[in-house]
Design an enzyme around this catalytic site. Sequence first.
Site, PDB file in Angstrom:
ATOM      1  N   CYS A 104      -1.608   9.058   8.210  1.00 29.36           N
ATOM      2  CA  CYS A 104      -1.468   7.841   7.416  1.00 29.36           C
ATOM      3  C   CYS A 104      -0.008   7.403   7.352  1.00 29.36           C
ATOM      4  O   CYS A 104       0.788   7.731   8.239  1.00 29.36           O
ATOM      5  CB  CYS A 104      -2.062   8.032   6.021  1.00 29.36           C
ATOM      6  SG  CYS A 104      -2.341   6.476   5.143  1.00 29.36           S
ATOM      7  N   GLY A 139       3.383   5.229  -3.900  1.00 26.95           N
ATOM      8  CA  GLY A 139       4.679   4.960  -4.531  1.00 26.95           C
ATOM      9  C   GLY A 139       4.942   3.465  -4.637  1.00 26.95           C
ATOM     10  O   GLY A 139       5.335   2.947  -5.697  1.00 26.95           O
ATOM     11  N   ASN A 141      -5.519  12.500  -0.837  1.00 25.66           N
ATOM     12  CA  ASN A 141      -4.734  11.670   0.096  1.00 25.66           C
ATOM     13  C   ASN A 141      -5.697  11.011   1.081  1.00 25.66           C
ATOM     14  O   ASN A 141      -6.916  11.228   1.014  1.00 25.66           O
ATOM     15  CB  ASN A 141      -3.688  12.540   0.808  1.00 25.66           C
ATOM     16  CG  ASN A 141      -2.679  11.707   1.591  1.00 25.66           C
ATOM     17  OD1 ASN A 141      -2.083  10.775   1.054  1.00 25.66           O
ATOM     18  ND2 ASN A 141      -2.487  12.008   2.860  1.00 25.66           N
ATOM     19  N   LYS A 142      -5.157  10.234   1.988  1.00 26.31           N
ATOM     20  CA  LYS A 142      -5.959   9.443   2.938  1.00 26.31           C
ATOM     21  C   LYS A 142      -7.084  10.267   3.574  1.00 26.31           C
ATOM     22  O   LYS A 142      -6.883  11.426   3.929  1.00 26.31           O
ATOM     23  CB  LYS A 142      -5.010   8.900   4.022  1.00 26.31           C
ATOM     24  CG  LYS A 142      -5.633   8.037   5.084  1.00 26.31           C
ATOM     25  CD  LYS A 142      -6.451   6.881   4.556  1.00 26.31           C
ATOM     26  CE  LYS A 142      -5.672   5.975   3.643  1.00 26.31           C
ATOM     27  NZ  LYS A 142      -6.540   4.991   2.954  1.00 26.31           N
ATOM     28  N   ARG A 153       0.837  -1.198   0.000  1.00 25.45           N
ATOM     29  CA  ARG A 153       0.000   0.000   0.000  1.00 25.45           C
ATOM     30  C   ARG A 153       0.869   1.244   0.000  1.00 25.45           C
ATOM     31  O   ARG A 153       2.076   1.169   0.199  1.00 25.45           O
ATOM     32  CB  ARG A 153      -0.982  -0.024   1.178  1.00 25.45           C
ATOM     33  CG  ARG A 153      -0.419  -0.587   2.487  1.00 25.45           C
ATOM     34  CD  ARG A 153      -1.011   0.077   3.656  1.00 25.45           C
ATOM     35  NE  ARG A 153      -0.893   1.512   3.485  1.00 25.45           N
ATOM     36  CZ  ARG A 153       0.219   2.195   3.658  1.00 25.45           C
ATOM     37  NH1 ARG A 153       1.328   1.610   4.035  1.00 25.45           N
ATOM     38  NH2 ARG A 153       0.246   3.496   3.454  1.00 25.45           N
ATOM     39  N   LYS A 186       2.771  11.259  -9.352  1.00 30.63           N
ATOM     40  CA  LYS A 186       1.438  11.254  -8.723  1.00 30.63           C
ATOM     41  C   LYS A 186       0.614  12.454  -9.179  1.00 30.63           C
ATOM     42  O   LYS A 186      -0.488  12.674  -8.690  1.00 30.63           O
ATOM     43  CB  LYS A 186       1.577  11.233  -7.205  1.00 30.63           C
ATOM     44  CG  LYS A 186       2.215   9.949  -6.698  1.00 30.63           C
ATOM     45  CD  LYS A 186       2.387  10.005  -5.208  1.00 30.63           C
ATOM     46  CE  LYS A 186       3.310   8.904  -4.736  1.00 30.63           C
ATOM     47  NZ  LYS A 186       3.878   9.244  -3.419  1.00 30.63           N
ATOM     48  N   ARG A 224      -6.730  -0.869  -7.602  1.00 32.58           N
ATOM     49  CA  ARG A 224      -7.157   0.221  -6.702  1.00 32.58           C
ATOM     50  C   ARG A 224      -7.318   1.467  -7.565  1.00 32.58           C
ATOM     51  O   ARG A 224      -6.449   1.778  -8.380  1.00 32.58           O
ATOM     52  CB  ARG A 224      -6.118   0.476  -5.594  1.00 32.58           C
ATOM     53  CG  ARG A 224      -6.184  -0.557  -4.482  1.00 32.58           C
ATOM     54  CD  ARG A 224      -5.384  -0.104  -3.263  1.00 32.58           C
ATOM     55  NE  ARG A 224      -6.145   0.742  -2.358  1.00 32.58           N
ATOM     56  CZ  ARG A 224      -5.607   1.354  -1.301  1.00 32.58           C
ATOM     57  NH1 ARG A 224      -4.321   1.238  -1.040  1.00 32.58           N
ATOM     58  NH2 ARG A 224      -6.361   2.103  -0.512  1.00 32.58           N
ATOM     59  N   ASP A 265      -1.797  10.652  -3.015  1.00 33.94           N
ATOM     60  CA  ASP A 265      -2.104   9.570  -3.964  1.00 33.94           C
ATOM     61  C   ASP A 265      -2.246  10.144  -5.363  1.00 33.94           C
ATOM     62  O   ASP A 265      -1.904   9.490  -6.357  1.00 33.94           O
ATOM     63  CB  ASP A 265      -3.375   8.840  -3.551  1.00 33.94           C
ATOM     64  CG  ASP A 265      -3.088   7.951  -2.358  1.00 33.94           C
ATOM     65  OD1 ASP A 265      -3.059   8.462  -1.227  1.00 33.94           O
ATOM     66  OD2 ASP A 265      -2.814   6.753  -2.581  1.00 33.94           O
TER      67      ASP A 265
HETATM   68  C1  RUB Z   1      -1.856   5.673   1.676  1.00 36.12           C
HETATM   69  C2  RUB Z   1      -1.816   7.158   1.624  1.00 36.12           C
HETATM   70  C3  RUB Z   1      -0.457   7.792   1.537  1.00 36.12           C
HETATM   71  C4  RUB Z   1      -0.132   8.052   0.042  1.00 36.12           C
HETATM   72  C5  RUB Z   1       1.317   8.453  -0.148  1.00 36.12           C
HETATM   73  O1  RUB Z   1      -3.174   5.158   1.616  1.00 36.12           O
HETATM   74  O2  RUB Z   1      -2.833   7.843   1.574  1.00 36.12           O
HETATM   75  O3  RUB Z   1      -0.439   9.018   2.205  1.00 36.12           O
HETATM   76  O4  RUB Z   1      -0.373   6.892  -0.710  1.00 36.12           O
HETATM   77  O5  RUB Z   1       2.162   7.406   0.255  1.00 36.12           O
HETATM   78  P1  RUB Z   1      -3.377   3.550   1.638  1.00 36.12           P
HETATM   79  P2  RUB Z   1       3.641   7.242  -0.371  1.00 36.12           P
HETATM   80  O6  RUB Z   1      -2.793   3.053   2.914  1.00 36.12           O
HETATM   81  O7  RUB Z   1      -4.870   3.391   1.566  1.00 36.12           O
HETATM   82  O8  RUB Z   1      -2.676   2.997   0.415  1.00 36.12           O
HETATM   83  O9  RUB Z   1       4.384   8.510  -0.041  1.00 36.12           O
HETATM   84  O10 RUB Z   1       4.214   6.040   0.358  1.00 36.12           O
HETATM   85  O11 RUB Z   1       3.512   7.026  -1.824  1.00 36.12           O
END
Ligand code: RUB
Length: 327
Positions: free
Chosen positions: A135, A26, A214-215, A23, A240, A66, A204
């Site tokens: 998150c 990235g 984002n979350k 999850r 992103k 997703r 995201d």
């Molecule tokens: C994860 C989430 C993270 C972003 C960025 O949601 O919202 O803040 O994906 O993460 P989930 P990163 O747990 O539902 O996937 O910086 O690791 O890409």
Amino acid sequence: MAVDGIPEEAERIASDIRDMRVRGAGRIARAGALALRISAEKYSGDSLEDFKRYMKSVADYIVRTRPTAVSLPNAVSYVISPLFRLNVAQSVEEAKKVVVERANSFIAYSERAVEAIAEIGSRLLHDDEVVLTHCNSQAVVSIISEAFRQGKRVKVIATETRPLFQGYITARMLADKGVEVTIIPDSAVRSIIKDVDKVIVGADTVTANGAVVNKIGTSLIALIARERGADFYVATETYKFSPYTVWGEPVVIEERSPAEVLPGTFLAKNPRLKVLNPSFDVTPPSLVTAIITEIGLIPPQASFLVLEEMYSREAVHDTVRSVEEDA
Ligand code: RUB
């Protein structure tokens, strides 16, 4: 529905993304690129047209796991789009090589981007500052870890992040490195914001107008930060940023199972109850101080320019500049 002939490892990656064993936007993107590479490597037919059709179905299948993080379709598109350009490959072997090289190039770019974000973002943090995050974002954890590695005694407040508690992952990752971390319930943000110097969250998807997806809960935190005058930063790789939003496509907000919010037994006893479980929300650009990317610190209003720089007219589907170009 799974794709005929998809290798077991690629199928496992798809279900790991769907069930959130992998999850974070990235990691999802890198896993998607890896699934395509494995699918190409294990393909055994000898018709180039069949190979292209097969890779397209695997790509669609991976993207459907997703819906919200645009890093996934961007990565997938970066890996397979060259296959559909004229004269790129004359045989299955050549086409496989293209997919493998593009997947490796995406993964390498993505890893380097997180390092660059850590470097740039760490400059924003100072000794004894308190950073609140929500998150679990690899980009955010890398910034805080880098600042800490440089000897800055930053303290972190991590929200639990209901319903799946990804905040615990953040807290554990940072505490393991020696950072002082305090976990709070999501609903405590307004009570503790007076102690916070900066908020940093991941993303995201970033839309063409600079809104950040984002979350769930991120936009509430942004509002509270604005009310208190605390800076609200977003840390994200440029893949992103969503090219689709330039053409007006809305970002799909993933709606997950009610069972993540309430125990199945409670739901079974109260069959008339409805539960909503949107996984992400949208923070408007007006609440974002700046976006920390691998190409620098940018105002959210410059998001369209980032997309413009990333996409040439000839190659609208190439989602990251190639590592070779960058080197
Ligand atoms: C994860 C989430 C993270 C972003 C960025 O949601 O919202 O803040 O994906 O993460 P989930 P990163 O747990 O539902 O996937 O910086 O690791 O890409």
